[in-house]
Design a protein around this motif. Sequence first.
Motif, PDB file in Angstrom:
ATOM      1  N   VAL A 159       3.248  11.938  -0.364  1.00  8.46           N
ATOM      2  CA  VAL A 159       3.559  10.853   0.574  1.00  8.46           C
ATOM      3  C   VAL A 159       3.932  11.431   1.940  1.00  8.46           C
ATOM      4  CG1 VAL A 159       5.013   8.863   1.051  1.00  8.46           C
ATOM      5  CG2 VAL A 159       4.286   9.322  -1.278  1.00  8.46           C
ATOM      6  N   ALA A 160       4.793  12.443   1.932  1.00  5.94           N
ATOM      7  CA  ALA A 160       5.201  13.060   3.200  1.00  5.94           C
ATOM      8  C   ALA A 160       3.995  13.623   3.935  1.00  5.94           C
ATOM      9  CB  ALA A 160       6.224  14.151   2.943  1.00  5.94           C
TER      10      ALA A 160
ATOM     11  N   VAL B 160      -1.990   3.540   4.798  1.00  5.85           N
ATOM     12  CA  VAL B 160      -0.691   4.170   4.595  1.00  5.85           C
ATOM     13  C   VAL B 160       0.392   3.110   4.315  1.00  5.85           C
ATOM     14  CG1 VAL B 160       0.464   4.316   6.845  1.00  5.85           C
ATOM     15  CG2 VAL B 160       0.379   6.323   5.386  1.00  5.85           C
ATOM     16  N   GLY B 161       0.062   1.859   4.562  1.00  5.21           N
ATOM     17  CA  GLY B 161       1.018   0.785   4.306  1.00  5.21           C
ATOM     18  C   GLY B 161       1.881   0.467   5.512  1.00  5.21           C
ATOM     19  N   ALA B 162       1.429   0.893   6.683  1.00  7.22           N
ATOM     20  CA  ALA B 162       2.193   0.638   7.912  1.00  7.22           C
ATOM     21  C   ALA B 162       1.854  -0.764   8.411  1.00  7.22           C
ATOM     22  CB  ALA B 162       1.856   1.687   8.965  1.00  7.22           C
TER      23      ALA B 162
ATOM     24  N   GLN C  87       0.844  -1.198   0.000  1.00 10.73           N
ATOM     25  CA  GLN C  87       0.000   0.000   0.000  1.00 10.73           C
ATOM     26  C   GLN C  87       0.878   1.247   0.000  1.00 10.73           C
ATOM     27  OE1 GLN C  87      -2.999   0.652  -0.666  1.00 10.73           O
ATOM     28  NE2 GLN C  87      -3.130   2.779  -0.012  1.00 10.73           N
ATOM     29  N   PHE C  88       2.046   1.177   0.624  1.00 10.49           N
ATOM     30  CA  PHE C  88       2.968   2.309   0.608  1.00 10.49           C
ATOM     31  C   PHE C  88       3.421   2.580  -0.829  1.00 10.49           C
ATOM     32  CE2 PHE C  88       5.421   5.379   2.826  1.00 10.49           C
ATOM     33  CZ  PHE C  88       6.631   5.499   2.154  1.00 10.49           C
ATOM     34  N   THR C  89       3.627   1.504  -1.573  1.00  7.86           N
ATOM     35  CA  THR C  89       3.995   1.622  -2.984  1.00  7.86           C
ATOM     36  C   THR C  89       2.890   2.334  -3.755  1.00  7.86           C
ATOM     37  OG1 THR C  89       4.937  -0.584  -2.703  1.00  7.86           O
ATOM     38  CG2 THR C  89       4.941   0.315  -4.925  1.00  7.86           C
ATOM     39  N   GLU C  90       1.640   1.986  -3.435  1.00  6.39           N
ATOM     40  CA  GLU C  90       0.503   2.633  -4.090  1.00  6.39           C
ATOM     41  C   GLU C  90       0.501   4.134  -3.825  1.00  6.39           C
ATOM     42  OE1 GLU C  90      -2.128   1.357  -6.090  1.00  6.39           O
ATOM     43  OE2 GLU C  90      -0.745  -0.326  -6.197  1.00  6.39           O
ATOM     44  N   LEU C  91       0.865   4.510  -2.589  1.00  2.00           N
ATOM     45  CA  LEU C  91       0.895   5.938  -2.242  1.00  2.00           C
ATOM     46  C   LEU C  91       1.950   6.663  -3.083  1.00  2.00           C
ATOM     47  CD1 LEU C  91       0.662   6.116   1.651  1.00  2.00           C
ATOM     48  CD2 LEU C  91      -1.155   6.404  -0.017  1.00  2.00           C
ATOM     49  N   LYS C  92       3.082   6.008  -3.290  1.00  2.00           N
ATOM     50  CA  LYS C  92       4.136   6.636  -4.084  1.00  2.00           C
ATOM     51  C   LYS C  92       3.667   6.880  -5.518  1.00  2.00           C
ATOM     52  CE  LYS C  92       8.058   6.874  -2.423  1.00  2.00           C
ATOM     53  NZ  LYS C  92       9.455   6.875  -2.077  1.00  2.00           N
ATOM     54  N   LYS C  93       2.815   5.999  -6.003  1.00  4.46           N
ATOM     55  CA  LYS C  93       2.300   6.160  -7.371  1.00  4.46           C
ATOM     56  C   LYS C  93       1.450   7.415  -7.490  1.00  4.46           C
ATOM     57  CE  LYS C  93       1.576   1.268  -8.505  1.00  4.46           C
ATOM     58  NZ  LYS C  93       0.490   0.302  -8.724  1.00  4.46           N
ATOM     59  N   LEU C  94       0.879   7.833  -6.362  1.00  2.00           N
ATOM     60  CA  LEU C  94      -0.004   9.001  -6.389  1.00  2.00           C
ATOM     61  C   LEU C  94       0.758  10.314  -6.318  1.00  2.00           C
ATOM     62  CD1 LEU C  94      -2.820   7.746  -4.013  1.00  2.00           C
ATOM     63  CD2 LEU C  94      -2.833   7.805  -6.489  1.00  2.00           C
ATOM     64  N   GLN C  95       2.061  10.214  -6.073  1.00  2.00           N
ATOM     65  CA  GLN C  95       2.878  11.413  -5.975  1.00  2.00           C
ATOM     66  C   GLN C  95       3.382  11.773  -7.362  1.00  2.00           C
ATOM     67  OE1 GLN C  95       5.249  12.232  -2.426  1.00  2.00           O
ATOM     68  NE2 GLN C  95       7.049  11.973  -3.725  1.00  2.00           N
TER      69      GLN C  95
END
Lengths: 230, 155
Positions: free
Chosen positions: B44-45, B91-93, B28-36
């Motif tokens: 992401v930050a 968030v992928g935590a 899911q963290f990887t997915e968030l990076k795709k949105l940046q």
Amino acid sequence: MGMAAEPQFHVLAVDDSLFDRKLIERLLQKASCQVTTVDSGYKALEFLGLREGVESNDPDAVSTSPEIHQEVEVNLIITDYCMPGMTGYDLLKKVKESSAFKNMPVVIMSSENVPARISRCLEEGAEEFFLKPVRLADLNKLKPLMMKTKLKKQKLEEIEKTSKDENGTVAAVEPEVKILPLQSELEPKQVHLQVVQEEQTLSSNKRKSMEEGLSTDRSRPRFEGITTAV
Amino acid sequence: MDTLVAQLQRQFRDYTISLYHQGFLDDQFTELKKLQDECSPDFVAEVVSLFFEDCEKLIGNMARALDQTGNVDFNLVGSSVHQLKGSSSSVGAKRVKGLCITFKECCDSQNFEGCVRCLQQVDIEYKSLKAKLQDLFNLEQQIVQAGGRIPQVDI
């Protein structure tokens, strides 16, 4: 691929969590949609112009007439299920019961995989039910749906206009606007109810593993079942 | 010939991979990076920071509820855990989310000691993740400052 201007879809996103609102907003923007976010079902209804009464504890609430919705063009509502006060399900019902928005596609999101909840929402008219965390791939599924609704609305308006011209009365016609993904949209919903019944007979162990598998396993039980069952 | 940028990029890549392999982060963290992207370069930050604010607030709520000796409202604790589980999942935590699942079970069975233990663990875990992500963001900044590009890391 042709680079013709993509129609702008306007999505109303409803979630009480600031974190989730930020996420869904970014997702929708990335999917090239215009987004409006609100933090409650009440505010969503207000935005749509559907709120008739004024909440007794909300002195700022504006009572607007339903005609105002004409200025607000929303192509889809995406809402969290679990919200204090008015749940996503309550909002879904109110939207589907309204004459102005009964054809508005509504999508429900939830962090919990509860088959009974999913089927209740779909039965009430929700177009889709997404498990959180929602991903880009999920939202891309919605485009054909929004397109269909937009075209259908245009077609209806066209027909109302021509039939008014012909005999002065509005014909009550619901044209079928066929767009390729239509079948895949209808079938999963119907077959889903069948899958849900199967899921309810699963042992609690399986349900637990479905729950735990949520983060790494992107399989959506309801749709996975369809490909094998059909 | 190992330039500073290349060294930093390698450090960044290795560190990122280790965070995934050690189970701190999931896809899911990887997915968030795709949105940046250029339109939202700090996305992401921003969400990560919102997440840690959420952690602090919810853990505070849970600690207060558990402090009411003899009169603990397990529903209240449970609903905070539910929220934390939701945001950690989004968030992928991965580790925080895993702890929340156990924590929820303790709430449901009104296991006071279990809840206290889980609360301590969640507190430690989110702080640990916060420090690691801060290190990761610092590495990114150093790479950019040294004139390099942040590498795409495929897990």
